[in-house]
Scaffold this motif. Structure first.
Motif, PDB file in Angstrom:
ATOM      1  N   MET A  70       0.224  -1.161   0.176  1.00 13.92           N
ATOM      2  CA  MET A  70      -0.009  -0.024  -0.006  1.00 13.92           C
ATOM      3  C   MET A  70       0.916   0.819   0.051  1.00 13.92           C
ATOM      4  SD  MET A  70      -3.639  -0.586   2.857  1.00 13.92           S
ATOM      5  CE  MET A  70      -2.450  -1.255   3.508  1.00 13.92           C
ATOM      6  N   MET A  71       1.878   1.369   0.411  1.00 16.91           N
ATOM      7  CA  MET A  71       2.522   2.265   1.072  1.00 16.91           C
ATOM      8  C   MET A  71       3.557   2.561  -0.474  1.00 16.91           C
ATOM      9  SD  MET A  71       1.496   4.146   3.616  1.00 16.91           S
ATOM     10  CE  MET A  71       0.338   3.581   4.801  1.00 16.91           C
ATOM     11  N   ALA A  72       3.521   1.494  -0.667  1.00 13.63           N
ATOM     12  CA  ALA A  72       5.042   1.849  -1.933  1.00 13.63           C
ATOM     13  C   ALA A  72       4.301   2.827  -2.751  1.00 13.63           C
ATOM     14  CB  ALA A  72       4.728   0.391  -2.797  1.00 13.63           C
ATOM     15  N   ALA A  73       2.726   2.540  -2.956  1.00 15.95           N
ATOM     16  CA  ALA A  73       2.386   3.916  -4.392  1.00 15.95           C
ATOM     17  C   ALA A  73       1.886   5.030  -3.787  1.00 15.95           C
ATOM     18  CB  ALA A  73       0.602   3.125  -4.100  1.00 15.95           C
ATOM     19  N   TYR A  74       2.161   5.305  -2.786  1.00 18.56           N
ATOM     20  CA  TYR A  74       2.319   7.186  -2.127  1.00 18.56           C
ATOM     21  C   TYR A  74       3.815   6.718  -2.455  1.00 18.56           C
ATOM     22  CZ  TYR A  74      -2.465   6.042  -0.288  1.00 18.56           C
ATOM     23  OH  TYR A  74      -3.629   5.588  -0.379  1.00 18.56           O
ATOM     24  N   ILE A  75       4.500   6.297  -1.599  1.00 14.17           N
ATOM     25  CA  ILE A  75       5.448   6.898  -1.339  1.00 14.17           C
ATOM     26  C   ILE A  75       6.236   6.762  -3.036  1.00 14.17           C
ATOM     27  CG2 ILE A  75       8.643   5.799  -1.450  1.00 14.17           C
ATOM     28  CD1 ILE A  75       7.511   4.685   1.262  1.00 14.17           C
ATOM     29  N   ALA A  76       5.955   5.953  -4.116  1.00 15.95           N
ATOM     30  CA  ALA A  76       6.135   5.838  -5.348  1.00 15.95           C
ATOM     31  C   ALA A  76       6.132   7.444  -5.540  1.00 15.95           C
ATOM     32  CB  ALA A  76       5.486   5.268  -6.472  1.00 15.95           C
ATOM     33  N   GLU A  77       5.031   8.569  -5.958  1.00 16.56           N
ATOM     34  CA  GLU A  77       4.777   9.677  -6.116  1.00 16.56           C
ATOM     35  C   GLU A  77       5.227  10.086  -5.605  1.00 16.56           C
ATOM     36  OE1 GLU A  77       2.842   8.568  -9.171  1.00 16.56           O
ATOM     37  OE2 GLU A  77       1.605  10.030  -8.815  1.00 16.56           O
ATOM     38  N   ILE A  78       5.892  10.310  -4.601  1.00 16.76           N
ATOM     39  CA  ILE A  78       6.584  11.208  -3.503  1.00 16.76           C
ATOM     40  C   ILE A  78       8.048  11.319  -4.640  1.00 16.76           C
ATOM     41  CG2 ILE A  78       7.688  11.555  -1.538  1.00 16.76           C
ATOM     42  CD1 ILE A  78       5.617  10.798  -0.169  1.00 16.76           C
ATOM     43  N   VAL A  79       8.430   9.700  -4.394  1.00 14.83           N
ATOM     44  CA  VAL A  79       9.753   9.867  -5.810  1.00 14.83           C
ATOM     45  C   VAL A  79      10.105  10.485  -6.789  1.00 14.83           C
ATOM     46  CG1 VAL A  79      11.661   8.069  -5.826  1.00 14.83           C
ATOM     47  CG2 VAL A  79      10.769   8.166  -3.566  1.00 14.83           C
ATOM     48  N   ARG A  80       8.964  10.330  -7.294  1.00 16.58           N
ATOM     49  CA  ARG A  80       8.906  10.615  -8.940  1.00 16.58           C
ATOM     50  C   ARG A  80       8.829  12.108  -8.640  1.00 16.58           C
ATOM     51  NH1 ARG A  80       4.336  11.671 -12.679  1.00 16.58           N
ATOM     52  NH2 ARG A  80       2.556  11.923 -11.064  1.00 16.58           N
ATOM     53  N   ALA A  81       8.265  12.978  -8.137  1.00 17.16           N
ATOM     54  CA  ALA A  81       8.582  14.394  -7.785  1.00 17.16           C
ATOM     55  C   ALA A  81       9.722  14.766  -8.235  1.00 17.16           C
ATOM     56  CB  ALA A  81       7.284  14.757  -7.024  1.00 17.16           C
ATOM     57  N   GLY A  82      10.066  14.302  -7.038  1.00 19.90           N
ATOM     58  CA  GLY A  82      11.877  14.201  -7.364  1.00 19.90           C
ATOM     59  C   GLY A  82      11.963  14.120  -8.474  1.00 19.90           C
ATOM     60  N   ILE A  83      12.342  12.395  -8.928  1.00 12.48           N
ATOM     61  CA  ILE A  83      13.208  12.321  -9.971  1.00 12.48           C
ATOM     62  C   ILE A  83      13.080  13.292 -11.197  1.00 12.48           C
ATOM     63  CG2 ILE A  83      13.548  10.496 -12.368  1.00 12.48           C
ATOM     64  CD1 ILE A  83      12.069   8.683  -9.687  1.00 12.48           C
TER      65      ILE A  83
END
Lengths: 255, 302
Positions: free
Chosen positions: B181-194
């Motif tokens: 579950m949490m991976a999906a939210y973290i993915a969006e945060i890291v994507r913004a960083g990338i």
């Protein structure tokens, strides 16, 4: 300095561009470009903005793909869509207008990253090499700092050292002084002049005509994607053939 | 980011104003009112005497102090949190790179996963995936078989890492559910960083001969993560708090055991206040730790 015609015609070509064309969608940005750069030759490319100067040199190391014509770098042909580009990366150094240093690494780490990761050099050898080049660009004392703590001129000199650490055959400069405050331009140009005097093959896009006069073997003038004129600096500044060159020179030299 | 530098800019962190006092008064009176209602209207008899016994109890046989339910639950919650953070961060970073890939397939997979997870609530997800993971995935992973043949030394290490050995399959299912579950939210945060890393960084990497993978690893990822530490901290705190959801699938972490104590002792306020404070301590410690990381990163300048 009388550098003109110092490079004999029998030197091996490092870069050859034959009939190179490129489009950005509908926009024809490079039209039938032919350039040969020989070992040790210094070429300065100038022209109004949007004339394709940056695109031209970005094709040489495969940052942009050309769509027609031949580009041969160091004996390796970059076919259209640049499949052999990996083989020439690292052989062609590049200095960018915006420096593009890695802000999360120290100056020294910026310089050693390429040699260590791409050339497989040991860390201590790479650091010795990096310090040697940082001394050449006259900032060895900044080695442990982060790029964010340096001035623009210092950052650009680090960027030059970072490229040199790869021991490239050619150096490309894409308007290296355009993002600098006026008082920092000279320190970067001085480093570039040193480099030219050491025999490095260079292709520079720049508006610094004083630098061009001092260093260039050949001036190339571009407008609207075409090479309009290509001549030694004495002829180029003294008796330009094309009207467009004359207009450009009058604009850039009088203000 | 330069806010930490000493200098005249710090001057405007002024003292309290009349408005601050008004707000403070309002907050205190609300708290006082709630306390009054609890005391006089609910006629609640406070009794904290049984609570300490649930932290530690004296073993009647050996006469030694041993951890009781609250401490055991806390340990399980911390284990879930640590493994959950590791798994979900790794999965989140991989998903973020899938979403920013130049190729269509990884982008599509990442997009579908994030879209699916973010738009269903955690409770249905937990129940559905728990069923799937515990009945299908666990036998494939072979944890039961591994544990049956493990040496005592291995088992004691496993005990420290994952808690009670008999409950490991159950524990692992909970951790995997939570991490997915949490991976999906973290993915969006890291994507913004990338995506905030300028193109010039990639180009500079290419010109010093680095491969795409090397550029990602040495240049893009460190900067992307550095930039998203504050939102990432928030998400990791959410992970710790949401770990109480796995009580729903009978994983005996802090909330699950607190519920049992609250029911058997009939001391709801006391137990939940203590439990809430325990969560607060874990989450706030994490926030402080991340704040230190953030400051270290800011010290690099820029």
């Amino acid at each position: 300095m009388g550098n003109q015609q110092k490079v004999p015609a029998h030197e091996a070509p490092v870069i050859e561009m034959h009939g190179v064309n490129k489009w950005f969608d509908e926009f024809h940005v490079l039209k039938d470009i032919n350039v040969v750069v020989r070992q040790g030759e210094r070429i300065v490319v100038c022209g109004p903005s949007g004339s394709g100067k940056s695109t031209l040199i970005r094709c040489i190391n495969g940052l942009e793909e050309h769509e027609a014509g031949r580009i041969v770098v160091n004996g390796i042909e970059l076919d259209p869509y640049s499949r052999h580009v990996d083989a020439i990366r690292g052989e062609v150094g590049m200095v960018f207008q915006q420096f593009n240093l890695f802000p999360h690494l120290t100056v020294l780490e910026n310089c050693t990253l390429g040699p260590v990761r791409s050339r497989g050099m040991s860390k201590s050898d790479a650091e010795m090499l990096a310090m040697e080049y940082l001394e050449r660009v006259r900032i060895p004392e900044q080695a442990k700092k982060y790029p964010g703590h340096l001035s623009g001129g210092q950052q650009q000199r680090v960027a030059i050292a970072r490229s040199l650490c790869m021991k490239p055959r050619v150096m490309l400069f894409d308007e290296p002084t355009s993002a600098l405050d006026p008082e920092m331009i000279k320190e970067v140009l001085d480093v570039m002049i040193d480099l030219a005097n050491s025999g490095m093959t260079m292709v520079c896009v720049t508006h610094e005509m004083g630098f061009a006069r001092t260093v260039a073997d050949t001036m190339v003038f571009m407008d609207a994607g075409c090479i309009i004129e290509s001549a030694p600096p004495a002829d180029f500044f003294g008796k330009p053939r094309s009207d467009r060159t004359k207009l450009f020179l009058s604009q850039i030299l009088t203000h | 980011m330069d806010e930490r530098r000493p200098g005249p800019r710090r001057r405007r962190r002024g003292g309290p104003t009349a408005l601050d006092f008004a707000v403070l008064t309002a907050v205190l009176s609300v708290i006082g009112y709630v306390g009054y209602r609890v005391n006089s209207v609910l006629v609640y008899q406070w009794d904290w005497s049984t609570i300490p016994g649930y932290f530690f109890r004296r073993d009647p046989k050996t006469n030694e102090w041993v951890a009781n339910l609250l401490i055991k639950g806390l340990a399980t919650t911390v284990r879930i949190a640590v493994w959950g953070m590791i798994l979900s961060t790794v999965a989140g970073v991989l998903l973020a790179f899938a979403r920013t890939s130049r190729r269509l397939l990884p982008r599509l997979v990442g997009w579908a996963y994030v879209g699916f997870i973010r738009n269903i609530p955690p409770v249905p997800f937990l129940f559905l995936f728990y069923f799937f993971i515990s009945t299908q995935l666990m036998p494939i992973l072979g944890i039961d078989r591994f544990l049956a043949h493990a040496s005592p030394g291995t088992l004691s290490v496993m005990q420290v890492l994952f808690g009670d050995v008999a409950l490991i399959p159950n524990f692992a299912s909970g951790v995997i559910c939570l991490s997915l579950m949490m991976a999906a939210y973290i993915a969006e945060i890291v994507r913004a960083g990338i995506e905030s890393i300028p193109k010039g960084q990639y180009e500079a990497g290419y010109t010093i001969g680095l491969s795409r993978l090397q550029i990602t690893w040495y240049i893009v990822l460190p900067q992307a993560v550095q930039r998203v530490v504050p939102p990432l901290t928030g998400q990791l705190i959410t992970l710790i708090k949401d770990s109480s959801l796995v009580a729903l699938i009978s994983i005996q972490e802090l909330s699950f055991l607190a519920m049992e104590i609250a029911i058997s002792e009939r001391r709801f306020f006391e137990v939940w206040i203590v439990t809430g404070l325990m969560y607060f301590v874990i989450c706030y410690s994490l926030a402080l730790l991340m704040r230190r990381l953030e400051r270290r990163a800011a010290a690099h300048g820029r």
